[in-house]
Design a protein around this motif. Structure first.
Motif, short mmCIF file in Angstrom:
data_model
loop_
_atom_site.label_atom_id
_atom_site.label_comp_id
_atom_site.label_asym_id
_atom_site.label_seq_id
_atom_site.Cartn_x
_atom_site.Cartn_y
_atom_site.Cartn_z
N LEU A 113 0.75 -1.09 0.11
CA LEU A 113 -0.02 0.01 0.12
C LEU A 113 0.78 1.24 -0.03
N GLY A 114 1.84 1.44 0.66
CA GLY A 114 2.83 2.48 0.88
C GLY A 114 3.51 2.71 -0.59
N HIS A 115 3.86 1.71 -1.23
CA HIS A 115 4.42 1.86 -2.55
C HIS A 115 3.35 2.14 -3.66
N PHE A 116 2.29 1.61 -3.33
CA PHE A 116 1.12 1.87 -4.33
C PHE A 116 0.71 3.39 -4.38
N LEU A 117 0.75 3.98 -3.16
CA LEU A 117 0.52 5.18 -3.03
C LEU A 117 1.69 6.17 -3.47
N LEU A 118 2.67 5.80 -3.41
CA LEU A 118 4.23 6.44 -3.68
C LEU A 118 4.08 6.54 -5.42
N CYS A 119 3.97 5.28 -5.78
CA CYS A 119 3.82 5.19 -7.46
C CYS A 119 2.66 6.06 -7.90
N ASN A 120 1.75 6.14 -7.38
CA ASN A 120 0.39 7.09 -7.73
C ASN A 120 0.80 8.58 -7.58
N LEU A 121 1.46 8.99 -6.65
CA LEU A 121 1.63 10.24 -6.38
C LEU A 121 2.82 10.78 -7.36
N MET A 122 3.85 9.84 -7.37
CA MET A 122 5.01 10.34 -8.15
C MET A 122 4.85 10.00 -9.54
N MET A 123 3.59 9.62 -10.16
CA MET A 123 3.44 9.64 -11.49
C MET A 123 3.66 11.04 -12.15
N ASP A 124 2.93 12.10 -11.26
CA ASP A 124 3.11 13.43 -11.63
C ASP A 124 4.38 13.84 -11.95
N ASP A 125 5.33 13.61 -10.93
CA ASP A 125 6.66 13.88 -11.00
C ASP A 125 7.36 13.36 -12.18
N LEU A 126 7.32 12.14 -12.57
CA LEU A 126 7.64 11.49 -13.62
C LEU A 126 7.25 11.77 -15.11
N LYS A 127 5.88 12.25 -15.15
CA LYS A 127 5.56 12.95 -16.20
C LYS A 127 6.06 14.37 -16.53
N ARG A 128 6.38 14.94 -15.44
CA ARG A 128 6.91 16.39 -15.60
C ARG A 128 8.29 16.46 -16.07
N SER A 129 9.02 15.35 -15.73
CA SER A 129 10.38 15.29 -16.30
C SER A 129 10.65 15.17 -17.78
N PRO A 130 11.34 16.16 -18.19
CA PRO A 130 11.61 16.23 -19.61
C PRO A 130 12.34 15.17 -20.18
N ALA A 131 12.76 14.17 -19.43
CA ALA A 131 13.76 13.04 -20.06
C ALA A 131 13.03 12.27 -21.02
N PRO A 132 13.73 11.62 -22.11
CA PRO A 132 13.05 10.97 -22.95
C PRO A 132 12.66 9.45 -22.41
N GLU A 133 13.50 9.03 -21.31
CA GLU A 133 13.10 7.77 -20.94
C GLU A 133 12.77 7.58 -19.46
N LYS A 134 11.65 7.20 -19.03
CA LYS A 134 11.66 7.34 -17.39
C LYS A 134 11.23 5.95 -16.97
N ARG A 135 11.50 5.41 -16.03
CA ARG A 135 11.18 3.89 -15.47
C ARG A 135 10.72 3.96 -14.07
N VAL A 136 9.71 2.85 -13.76
CA VAL A 136 9.27 2.46 -12.60
C VAL A 136 9.67 1.12 -12.29
N VAL A 137 10.49 0.56 -11.44
CA VAL A 137 10.76 -0.71 -11.32
C VAL A 137 10.43 -1.18 -9.66
N ILE A 138 9.74 -2.28 -9.62
CA ILE A 138 9.20 -2.69 -8.38
C ILE A 138 9.94 -4.18 -8.09
N LEU A 139 10.19 -4.18 -7.14
CA LEU A 139 11.03 -5.46 -6.58
C LEU A 139 9.92 -6.57 -6.61
N GLY A 140 10.06 -7.77 -7.20
CA GLY A 140 9.15 -8.98 -7.23
C GLY A 140 9.98 -10.08 -6.36
N THR A 141 9.43 -11.02 -6.40
CA THR A 141 10.12 -12.40 -5.94
C THR A 141 9.67 -13.89 -6.38
#
Ligand code: NDP
Length: 316
Positions: A113-141
């Motif tokens: 839940l903490g990461h779910f909230l973090l990802c959702n909130l930070m989508m705006d920050d990622l979108k705002r960055s002008p960089a051509p490539e952006k990534r979100v990586v979540i550890l699985g197992t």
């Protein structure tokens, strides 16, 4: 100007070595940690150059803390090019569930839940960055997946129909499926939610934003402090078992390298993928896109998990 990556739980284990490997690739690393003194000591110990990282406080087991972290990050004026959801707790010996300040079971809160909230909130920050490539990586197992040897050991993860989430996930509810508290299953359930979150973010946002969403199983990093809450004898034997019997063992350095590669290297620019190097480590073994477990590839479940998680974290 350097690219910025946020790594949660960078004060030890995989996250610490991922931070180190990303700094070596020329990234600026925001080490998002709950114990900043510990994180600073850890960064110094593994030799991350001082000007390659910034420490910021986050407690993923508290939704308010996740929100404050995002405020602090924004106040820093940094752009965001990548987010790594790595922090996790694993408490196999708990008899009673621990609770977040909101009253939610703590393993699921911290890992999912903490990461779910973090990802959702930070989508705006990622979108705002002008960089051509952006990534979100979540550890699985591997333990998320009963189709594989490492995932066959009971208790198996089972989100059911998310009855526990639907019921509000507070006392007396302890598990996502609303059934009896089982701490090992709580960890595995949370990792299934991590993979579902990655896949659902890919489905919702990849085409419109170009952001690459991925997950990975870095191998069995048997000597990280993740197992600190297990029996001492287990902590001694597990790395030996993984090294000499299953062949699954990877060092913290190698696991960190793998995370950094998925964040930064051109070969990993495919979205919606779960990367694995296999269960048995081969010399110079190559990564491949691996099929996730039946539950983790269930799109309907992903949709329901997403909507219920949005409610639990206060986004809907
Ligand atoms: P560690 O226990 O070494 O590291 C976990 C990190 O998460 C620590 O930095 C810890 O902080 C942090 N953390 C825990 N709770 C919180 C919280 N509430 N808020 C902020 N940070 C928190 O574990 P690993 O490095 O082994 O695990 C990292 C990831 O890798 C996890 O997602 C795990 O599921 C995954 N993984 C691990 C495998 C393994 O074999 N070890 C295998 C496959 C996946 P602190 O230092 O303060 O305790």
């Amino acid at each position: 100007q350097k690219s910025t990556v946020v790594v949660t739980g960078a004060s030890s284990g995989v996250g610490l070595y991922a931070a180190k490997a990303l700094a070596a690739r020329g990234w600026h690393v925001v080490m998002a940690c709950r114990d900043l003194k510990k994180a600073e000591d850890a960064a110094q110990t593994v030799g991350i150059p001082k000007d390659s990282y910034t420490l910021m406080h986050i407690d993923l087991g508290s939704l308010d803390s996740v929100r404050s972290f995002v405020d602090t990050f924004r106040a820093s004026g940094k752009t965001l090019e990548a987010l790594v959801c790595n922090a996790a707790i694993y408490k196999p010996l708990l008899k009673q569930p621990e609770r977040s300040p909101e009253g939610y079971e703590l393993t699921m809160t911290t890992n999912h839940l903490g990461h779910f909230l973090l990802c959702n909130l930070m989508m705006d920050d990622l979108k705002r960055s002008p960089a051509p490539e952006k990534r979100v990586v979540i550890l699985g197992t591997v333990t998320h997946n009963p189709d594989e040897l490492g995932g066959k050991i009971p208790p198996r993860p089972d989100l059911g129909n998310l009855e526990g989430f639907a019921a509000g996930f507070k006392d007396p509810v302890t598990m996502a499926d609303g059934k009896k508290f089982e701490p090992v299953k709580a960890y595995k359930d949370s990792k299934v939610c991590n993979v579902l979150t990655m896949r659902e973010m890919h489905r919702r946002y990849h085409d419109s934003t170009g952001i690459v969403f991925s997950s990975l199983y870095p191998g069995c990093v048997a000597d990280t402090p993740l197992f600190r809450n297990h029996y001492p004898l287990f902590q001694k034997l597990f790395p030996l078992f993984q090294k000499h019997i299953t062949g699954g063992y990877v060092s913290q350095e190698l696991a960190g390298e793998r995370v950094a590669a998925v964040v930064a290297d051109p070969a990993y620019n495919q979205s919606g993928v779960y990367w694995s190097w296999g269960n048995r480590q081969k010399k110079d073994g190559k990564s491949f896109a691996q099929r996730v477990s039946p539950q983790a590839r269930d799109d309907e479940k992903a949709g329901r998990m997403w909507e219920l998680s949005e409610k639990l974290v206060g986004l809907a």
